[in-house]
Scaffold this motif. Sequence first.
Motif, PDB file in Angstrom:
ATOM      1  N   PRO A  38      -3.614 -21.886  14.844  1.00 38.62           N
ATOM      2  CA  PRO A  38      -2.729 -21.850  14.402  1.00 38.62           C
ATOM      3  C   PRO A  38      -2.917 -21.531  13.429  1.00 38.62           C
ATOM      4  CG  PRO A  38      -5.059 -23.722  14.580  1.00 38.62           C
ATOM      5  CD  PRO A  38      -5.036 -22.161  15.606  1.00 38.62           C
ATOM      6  N   GLY A  39      -3.519 -21.229  12.539  1.00 40.89           N
ATOM      7  CA  GLY A  39      -3.596 -20.749  11.226  1.00 40.89           C
ATOM      8  C   GLY A  39      -3.307 -18.630  11.026  1.00 40.89           C
ATOM      9  N   TRP A  40      -2.737 -18.485  12.260  1.00 44.75           N
ATOM     10  CA  TRP A  40      -2.216 -17.301  12.340  1.00 44.75           C
ATOM     11  C   TRP A  40      -3.236 -16.267  11.382  1.00 44.75           C
ATOM     12  CZ3 TRP A  40       3.410 -15.852  13.039  1.00 44.75           C
ATOM     13  CH2 TRP A  40       4.314 -17.208  13.410  1.00 44.75           C
ATOM     14  N   LYS A  41      -4.633 -16.514  11.644  1.00 45.45           N
ATOM     15  CA  LYS A  41      -5.443 -15.411  11.172  1.00 45.45           C
ATOM     16  C   LYS A  41      -5.504 -14.046  11.427  1.00 45.45           C
ATOM     17  CE  LYS A  41      -8.798 -19.236   9.825  1.00 45.45           C
ATOM     18  NZ  LYS A  41     -10.140 -19.431   9.259  1.00 45.45           N
ATOM     19  N   ALA A  42      -5.136 -13.723  13.154  1.00 46.22           N
ATOM     20  CA  ALA A  42      -4.974 -12.722  13.198  1.00 46.22           C
ATOM     21  C   ALA A  42      -4.186 -11.819  13.265  1.00 46.22           C
ATOM     22  CB  ALA A  42      -4.923 -13.016  14.775  1.00 46.22           C
ATOM     23  N   TYR A  43      -2.809 -12.571  12.653  1.00 44.60           N
ATOM     24  CA  TYR A  43      -1.518 -11.944  11.399  1.00 44.60           C
ATOM     25  C   TYR A  43      -1.610 -11.953  10.420  1.00 44.60           C
ATOM     26  CZ  TYR A  43       3.012 -11.517  10.454  1.00 44.60           C
ATOM     27  OH  TYR A  43       4.475 -10.547   9.533  1.00 44.60           O
ATOM     28  N   LEU A  44      -2.662 -12.982   9.837  1.00 39.21           N
ATOM     29  CA  LEU A  44      -2.987 -12.129   8.427  1.00 39.21           C
ATOM     30  C   LEU A  44      -3.953 -10.876   8.674  1.00 39.21           C
ATOM     31  CD1 LEU A  44      -3.136 -15.371   7.261  1.00 39.21           C
ATOM     32  CD2 LEU A  44      -0.576 -14.135   6.811  1.00 39.21           C
ATOM     33  N   SER A  45      -4.791 -11.137   9.510  1.00 34.50           N
ATOM     34  CA  SER A  45      -5.669  -9.528   9.589  1.00 34.50           C
ATOM     35  C   SER A  45      -4.960  -8.491   9.825  1.00 34.50           C
ATOM     36  CB  SER A  45      -6.375 -10.557  10.461  1.00 34.50           C
ATOM     37  OG  SER A  45      -7.371  -8.740  10.533  1.00 34.50           O
ATOM     38  N   LEU A  46      -3.816  -8.910  10.325  1.00 33.31           N
ATOM     39  CA  LEU A  46      -2.921  -7.566  10.525  1.00 33.31           C
ATOM     40  C   LEU A  46      -2.421  -6.850   9.757  1.00 33.31           C
ATOM     41  CD1 LEU A  46      -0.862  -7.738  13.996  1.00 33.31           C
ATOM     42  CD2 LEU A  46      -2.608  -6.087  13.481  1.00 33.31           C
ATOM     43  N   LEU A  47      -1.734  -7.887   8.435  1.00 32.91           N
ATOM     44  CA  LEU A  47      -1.079  -7.479   7.459  1.00 32.91           C
ATOM     45  C   LEU A  47      -2.082  -6.712   6.607  1.00 32.91           C
ATOM     46  CD1 LEU A  47       0.380 -10.818   7.077  1.00 32.91           C
ATOM     47  CD2 LEU A  47       1.850  -8.236   7.003  1.00 32.91           C
ATOM     48  N   GLU A  48      -2.889  -7.393   6.665  1.00 33.93           N
ATOM     49  CA  GLU A  48      -4.308  -6.937   5.839  1.00 33.93           C
ATOM     50  C   GLU A  48      -4.513  -5.901   5.805  1.00 33.93           C
ATOM     51  OE1 GLU A  48      -9.072  -8.082   4.437  1.00 33.93           O
ATOM     52  OE2 GLU A  48      -7.484  -9.735   4.561  1.00 33.93           O
ATOM     53  N   ALA A  49      -4.651  -5.711   7.226  1.00 30.29           N
ATOM     54  CA  ALA A  49      -5.134  -3.565   7.906  1.00 30.29           C
ATOM     55  C   ALA A  49      -3.994  -2.542   7.628  1.00 30.29           C
ATOM     56  CB  ALA A  49      -5.508  -3.819   9.163  1.00 30.29           C
ATOM     57  N   THR A  65      -1.878   8.597  14.977  1.00 26.02           N
ATOM     58  CA  THR A  65      -2.381   7.808  14.667  1.00 26.02           C
ATOM     59  C   THR A  65      -2.628   6.980  14.761  1.00 26.02           C
ATOM     60  OG1 THR A  65      -1.247   7.325  12.940  1.00 26.02           O
ATOM     61  CG2 THR A  65      -1.671   9.509  12.563  1.00 26.02           C
ATOM     62  N   ASP A  66      -4.133   6.172  14.322  1.00 28.75           N
ATOM     63  CA  ASP A  66      -4.590   4.694  14.537  1.00 28.75           C
ATOM     64  C   ASP A  66      -3.785   4.081  13.331  1.00 28.75           C
ATOM     65  OD1 ASP A  66      -6.326   6.388  16.316  1.00 28.75           O
ATOM     66  OD2 ASP A  66      -7.866   5.248  15.379  1.00 28.75           O
ATOM     67  N   LYS A  67      -3.598   2.443  14.174  1.00 21.97           N
ATOM     68  CA  LYS A  67      -2.098   2.196  13.055  1.00 21.97           C
ATOM     69  C   LYS A  67      -2.356   0.616  13.757  1.00 21.97           C
ATOM     70  CE  LYS A  67       1.162   4.187  15.200  1.00 21.97           C
ATOM     71  NZ  LYS A  67       1.157   5.318  15.894  1.00 21.97           N
ATOM     72  N   SER A  68      -2.405  -0.149  12.526  1.00 21.48           N
ATOM     73  CA  SER A  68      -2.114  -1.441  12.501  1.00 21.48           C
ATOM     74  C   SER A  68      -0.469  -2.087  11.802  1.00 21.48           C
ATOM     75  CB  SER A  68      -2.927  -2.190  11.158  1.00 21.48           C
ATOM     76  OG  SER A  68      -3.815  -2.462  12.324  1.00 21.48           O
ATOM     77  N   VAL A  69       0.282  -1.994  12.836  1.00 20.47           N
ATOM     78  CA  VAL A  69       1.762  -2.087  12.042  1.00 20.47           C
ATOM     79  C   VAL A  69       2.236  -4.069  12.593  1.00 20.47           C
ATOM     80  CG1 VAL A  69       4.246  -1.656  12.933  1.00 20.47           C
ATOM     81  CG2 VAL A  69       2.283  -0.071  13.903  1.00 20.47           C
TER      82      VAL A  69
END
Length: 151
Positions: free
Chosen positions: A137-148, A27-31
């Motif tokens: 520096p705010g780790w927006k990509a990581y926080l977006s992964l968590l949200e997804a 499946t498509d996923k965000s991990v």
Amino acid sequence: MPFKPFLLPLAMLISQAVWAQQAVPGTDKSVPNTLIKGQAPDGAYPFLVVTELTLPGCKGTGQTAEQEETHASIAESASRQMQLLTTNVEAGFKSEGCKRTDYYYVSDTLDLRSVMNIFYKDNYGAYPHSVSIRPDPGWKAYLSLLEAAGK
């Protein structure tokens, strides 16, 4: 609390095995790496490295368990290569169809893009790939992964 550089190699070996097991094959996923959730963002790792790799010959309907294992193995090799260059934190990955996108936060980007592009070209030349680096520096990509991932 900042990450301890001398613990990173051991922590990365253990943590990837733990957080990557959350994924369901096919499946498509965000991990996201949920083990670092309480410590993000860490100002010691202000740069985001995004690597993308597409499996040749894969049909876009989702990956088989074998293809996912191939992606995971390549990602692990890339992570080890990156660790030789700079300390880093694996933030997680996304898979969509035949493409896997891995996210890392690093402390230094000197020569990183060129060395990683050479690594992919020399070891996985038949696989379409890209390496991008940008400040986050705010780790927006990581926080977006968590949200997804709903974490």
